[in-house]
Structure formats: structure tokens, C-alpha cells
Design an enzyme around this catalytic site. Structure first.
Site, mmCIF file in Angstrom:
data_model
loop_
_atom_site.group_PDB
_atom_site.id
_atom_site.type_symbol
_atom_site.label_atom_id
_atom_site.label_comp_id
_atom_site.label_asym_id
_atom_site.label_seq_id
_atom_site.Cartn_x
_atom_site.Cartn_y
_atom_site.Cartn_z
ATOM 1 N N PHE A 45 -6.308 9.465 5.946
ATOM 2 C CA PHE A 45 -7.557 8.695 6.055
ATOM 3 C C PHE A 45 -8.032 8.142 4.717
ATOM 4 C CE2 PHE A 45 -9.390 10.378 10.352
ATOM 5 C CZ PHE A 45 -8.268 9.886 10.991
ATOM 6 N N LEU A 76 10.830 -3.145 12.159
ATOM 7 C CA LEU A 76 11.881 -3.764 12.972
ATOM 8 C C LEU A 76 12.969 -4.347 12.073
ATOM 9 C CD1 LEU A 76 12.723 -4.958 15.816
ATOM 10 C CD2 LEU A 76 11.422 -6.976 15.150
ATOM 11 N N HIS A 106 0.858 -1.198 0.000
ATOM 12 C CA HIS A 106 0.000 0.000 0.000
ATOM 13 C C HIS A 106 0.890 1.243 0.000
ATOM 14 C CE1 HIS A 106 -3.727 -2.211 0.124
ATOM 15 N NE2 HIS A 106 -3.022 -3.102 0.792
ATOM 16 N N ARG A 165 -8.352 -4.883 2.282
ATOM 17 C CA ARG A 165 -7.817 -5.949 3.140
ATOM 18 C C ARG A 165 -8.785 -6.466 4.202
ATOM 19 N NH1 ARG A 165 -3.425 -7.923 0.369
ATOM 20 N NH2 ARG A 165 -2.120 -6.205 -0.337
HETATM 21 C C1 LIG Z 1 -7.308 -10.242 -2.156
HETATM 22 C C2 LIG Z 1 -6.009 -9.728 -2.673
HETATM 23 C C3 LIG Z 1 -5.165 -10.570 -3.401
HETATM 24 C C4 LIG Z 1 -3.955 -10.100 -3.890
HETATM 25 N N1 LIG Z 1 -3.146 -10.942 -4.591
HETATM 26 C C5 LIG Z 1 -1.966 -10.502 -5.112
HETATM 27 C C6 LIG Z 1 -1.100 -11.348 -5.877
HETATM 28 O O1 LIG Z 1 -1.377 -12.515 -6.075
HETATM 29 N N2 LIG Z 1 0.064 -10.824 -6.357
HETATM 30 C C7 LIG Z 1 0.410 -9.512 -6.162
HETATM 31 O O2 LIG Z 1 1.455 -9.080 -6.631
HETATM 32 N N3 LIG Z 1 -0.379 -8.692 -5.436
HETATM 33 C C8 LIG Z 1 -1.549 -9.135 -4.914
HETATM 34 N N4 LIG Z 1 -2.336 -8.295 -4.175
HETATM 35 C C9 LIG Z 1 -1.865 -6.926 -3.915
HETATM 36 C C10 LIG Z 1 -2.520 -5.900 -4.863
HETATM 37 O O3 LIG Z 1 -2.192 -6.185 -6.203
HETATM 38 C C11 LIG Z 1 -2.074 -4.481 -4.500
HETATM 39 O O4 LIG Z 1 -0.660 -4.370 -4.661
HETATM 40 C C12 LIG Z 1 -2.391 -4.077 -3.092
HETATM 41 O O5 LIG Z 1 -3.696 -4.461 -2.749
HETATM 42 C C13 LIG Z 1 -2.239 -2.551 -2.947
HETATM 43 O O6 LIG Z 1 -3.392 -1.925 -3.475
HETATM 44 P P1 LIG Z 1 -3.410 -0.833 -4.643
HETATM 45 O O7 LIG Z 1 -2.385 -1.128 -5.659
HETATM 46 O O8 LIG Z 1 -4.819 -0.655 -5.066
HETATM 47 O O9 LIG Z 1 -3.045 0.452 -3.998
HETATM 48 P P2 LIG Z 1 -2.264 1.381 -3.000
HETATM 49 O O10 LIG Z 1 -0.803 1.277 -3.197
HETATM 50 O O11 LIG Z 1 -2.827 1.166 -1.618
HETATM 51 O O12 LIG Z 1 -2.759 2.754 -3.577
HETATM 52 C C14 LIG Z 1 -4.110 3.177 -3.489
HETATM 53 C C15 LIG Z 1 -4.629 3.657 -4.829
HETATM 54 O O13 LIG Z 1 -3.793 4.718 -5.282
HETATM 55 C C16 LIG Z 1 -3.706 4.657 -6.710
HETATM 56 N N5 LIG Z 1 -2.310 4.437 -7.101
HETATM 57 C C17 LIG Z 1 -1.276 4.116 -6.282
HETATM 58 N N6 LIG Z 1 -0.151 4.027 -6.963
HETATM 59 C C18 LIG Z 1 -0.460 4.261 -8.258
HETATM 60 C C19 LIG Z 1 0.291 4.288 -9.451
HETATM 61 N N7 LIG Z 1 1.596 4.039 -9.491
HETATM 62 N N8 LIG Z 1 -0.347 4.583 -10.585
HETATM 63 C C20 LIG Z 1 -1.678 4.837 -10.608
HETATM 64 N N9 LIG Z 1 -2.472 4.817 -9.509
HETATM 65 C C21 LIG Z 1 -1.852 4.532 -8.341
HETATM 66 C C22 LIG Z 1 -4.590 3.510 -7.165
HETATM 67 O O14 LIG Z 1 -5.895 4.025 -7.414
HETATM 68 C C23 LIG Z 1 -4.611 2.618 -5.938
HETATM 69 O O15 LIG Z 1 -5.753 1.769 -5.901
HETATM 70 C C24 LIG Z 1 -3.545 -8.756 -3.662
HETATM 71 C C25 LIG Z 1 -4.403 -7.916 -2.933
HETATM 72 C C26 LIG Z 1 -5.614 -8.369 -2.440
HETATM 73 C C27 LIG Z 1 -6.484 -7.428 -1.644
#
Ligand SMILES: Cc1cc2nc3c(=O)[nH]c(=O)nc-3n(C[C@H](O)[C@H](O)[C@H](O)COP(=O)(O)OP(=O)(O)OC[C@H]3O[C@@H](n4cnc5c(N)ncnc54)[C@H](O)[C@@H]3O)c2cc1C
Length: 251
Positions: free
Chosen positions: A191, A106, A98, A201
């Protein structure tokens, strides 16, 4: 035998708000600092401090309106920090995906725990036999880890700096430690980022350990800003575990 860690999440910081004395805005008495701050930021956009719209005159109505129209950038003004202990390295890895959070974790290179502390997945912990197998495997790995540490320190006996010697030994030996190894991390986020994290999550599709973390965070954040996190509905799944969803967190 390896020690089983339990999840602990504590709120250690949250936004405080000090409205400018010269703005003619009546701070909503019922709102928390974080909630009042978000309303103030929204009203600052159009200088609507005099609350011209009676439908959004209360803080709760104002914040709900922000959610409904998707003006959630305003939620970025309020932040919270938690200190998490008893989380496995595999779950901290998921947490660190995230990208809007800030982390301090740690160090396995600097801090040497005397005994192995691990997070036992609930499904394994519930079965005494499987729990034994799991903890025995952790003990075996721990023996190998200690042997590696000793061997590495001997190999580097020419290095006069004891701290450097230990650091180099630990950074190599830790490669053998399990995903279940307990970790600790300070996490700060605004937030909007917390809402996204919880939406992703606390979902039934997320791994149980990070889901439990997300639910704990939701509970702590609800105390700091009840209205901002009010849309998350917590429910029990058929397997007895808990989840939370919001109609406003869809991505
Ligand atoms: C049920 C589940 C299964 C998963 N399985 C896998 C898996 O098998 N393999 C794997 O690698 N990952 C997996 N993930 C992780 C997932 O791919 C994301 O990396 C993780 O949930 C972080 O969320 P996010 O990328 O939406 O955003 P965050 O990093 O929390 O960012 C929040 C939002 O900001 C925006 N944002 C952030 N960075 C950028 C950017 N560079 N460009 C454009 N918009 C951006 C997007 O709208 C994003 O949704 C899983 C996640 C979940 C919840």
C-alpha cells in the site's frame, strides 16, 4: 480495421489478516483485513495492543496518525494485486518505472493476437477524422508486421522447432508495432507503493492514460482500505478530466 481497446482494471488479490489468538487485542470490527493488519503491525512495535492512547484507539484514528507522523513503512504490510487490460505499451512502460511493484506482462513473443488491438488516446478518439487517420496508420503497420513475420519465418525455414521459429520472428517483427499496442499486466504492490504511484500518476501533470489507470486503482483500493486512501481528493479539471492529490504524497 484495428480494434480499439478500453481500459479494464480488476482487483484480483488483497491481504487477508489472521491475528494471533494469544494476543490480547480486540480486532477493530469496522476495519478491513488490510487496515487491521496495518494497525496490528504498528501496535506490535511497542506492544500497545491494549490501546493506551484514547486518541488513537479506533482503527481509523490509528491509521490517520500513521499518515500524519509519516510512519508509512507500516503500509508496506498490506498488499494488493490488479489485473490490467487495455493499457498501451507506452503506459505500461511508464507504470514499470515504479520500482516497488512486481509485474507480469503479456508476452509479444509468445502470444500472437489475430487482429491489432490499440489504445486510442482520448483526444484523438474524440475527433472522428483524427481517429480514422490513427486507426488507418495502425492497419498499415499491421500489414507490415504480418509481412515481416512471414518473411522472417521463411528466412528461418531451416529451424525445425516451429515454436522457436515463431518466437524469433515475432521478437524481430514487433519492433515495428506502435506505442499504442494494447498490453495486459498483473501488478502487485504494497500500500505504500500504491499510494506513491497514485500520488505521482493521478496528478494533473501525468499523461491522461496512466492518470485514468491511477484513478481506477485508487477507487479499487479505497474499497479494500478506505482509511488508508481516504486522504486522496478526487477533482475535475477545467478540461473535463479527473485527477487526485493527497497532502501526504509530496515526492
Ligand atoms: C508527470 C511525470 C513526468 C515524467 N516524465 C519523465 C521523463 O520525461 N523522463 C523520465 O525518464 N521519467 C519521467 N517520469 C518518471 C519519473 O522520473 C519516475 O521514474 C517515476 O515517476 C517513478 O517514480 P519514483 O522514481 O519516485 O519512484 P518509485 O520507483 O515508484 O519508488 C518510490 C520511491 O522509492 C524511493 N526509491 C526508489 N528507488 C530508489 C533508489 N534507487 N534510490 C533511492 N530512493 C529510491 C524514492 O523515494 C521513490 O520516490 C515522469 C513521471 C511523472 C509523474
Amino acid at each position: 480495421m484495428a480494434k480499439q481497446s478500453e481500459l479494464s482494471v480488476e482487483l484480483i488479490a488483497c491481504s487477508s489478516f489472521h491475528p494471533p489468538a494469544d494476543i490480547a487485542w480486540q480486532r477493530p470490527a469496522e476495519a478491513t483485513d488490510a487496515e487491521a493488519l496495518i494497525e496490528f503491525a504498528g501496535r506490535a512495535c511497542y506492544e500497545t495492543f491494549h490501546k493506551p492512547n484514547p486518541r488513537t484507539a479506533t482503527n481509523a484514528a490509528y491509521l490517520r496518525h500513521i499518515l500524519e507522523v509519516g510512519h508509512t513503512a507500516l503500509f508496506e504490510h498490506a498488499t494488493a494485486t490488479v489485473y490490467i487490460r487495455g493499457l498501451s505499451r507506452s503506459a505500461t512502460h511508464e507504470l514499470m518505472r515504479h520500482r516497488h511493484f512486481s509485474f507480469s506482462q503479456l508476452s509479444q513473443r509468445f502470444v500472437h493476437t489475430e487482429e491489432a488491438e490499440v489504445v486510442v488516446p482520448d483526444l484523438i478518439a474524440q475527433d472522428p477524422e483524427l481517429r480514422q487517420i490513427f486507426l488507418h496508420a495502425v492497419d498499415d503497420v499491421r500489414f507490415v508486421y504480418e509481412d515481416l513475420l512471414q518473411g522472417l519465418e521463411e528466412r528461418m525455414s531451416d529451424e525445425p522447432n516451429a515454436l522457436l521459429r515463431k518466437k524469433q520472428a515475432r521478437q524481430a517483427a514487433r519492433a515495428i508495432l506502435p506505442n499504442a499496442t494494447e498490453s495486459r499486466v498483473v501488478v502487485s504492490g504494497n500500500f505504500r507503493a500504491w499510494r506513491h504511484f497514485i500520488g505521482m500518476r493521478a496528478s494533473e501533470h501525468a499523461d491522461l492514460e496512466i492518470r485514468q489507470l491511477a484513478l481506477e486503482c485508487l477507487s479499487l483500493l479505497k474499497q479494500q482500505a478506505p482509511v488508508v486512501f481516504d486522504d486522496f481528493e478526487v477533482s475535475k479539471l477545467a478540461d473535463g478530466t479527473w485527477m487526485a492529490t493527497s497532502p501526504y504524497v509530496t515526492d
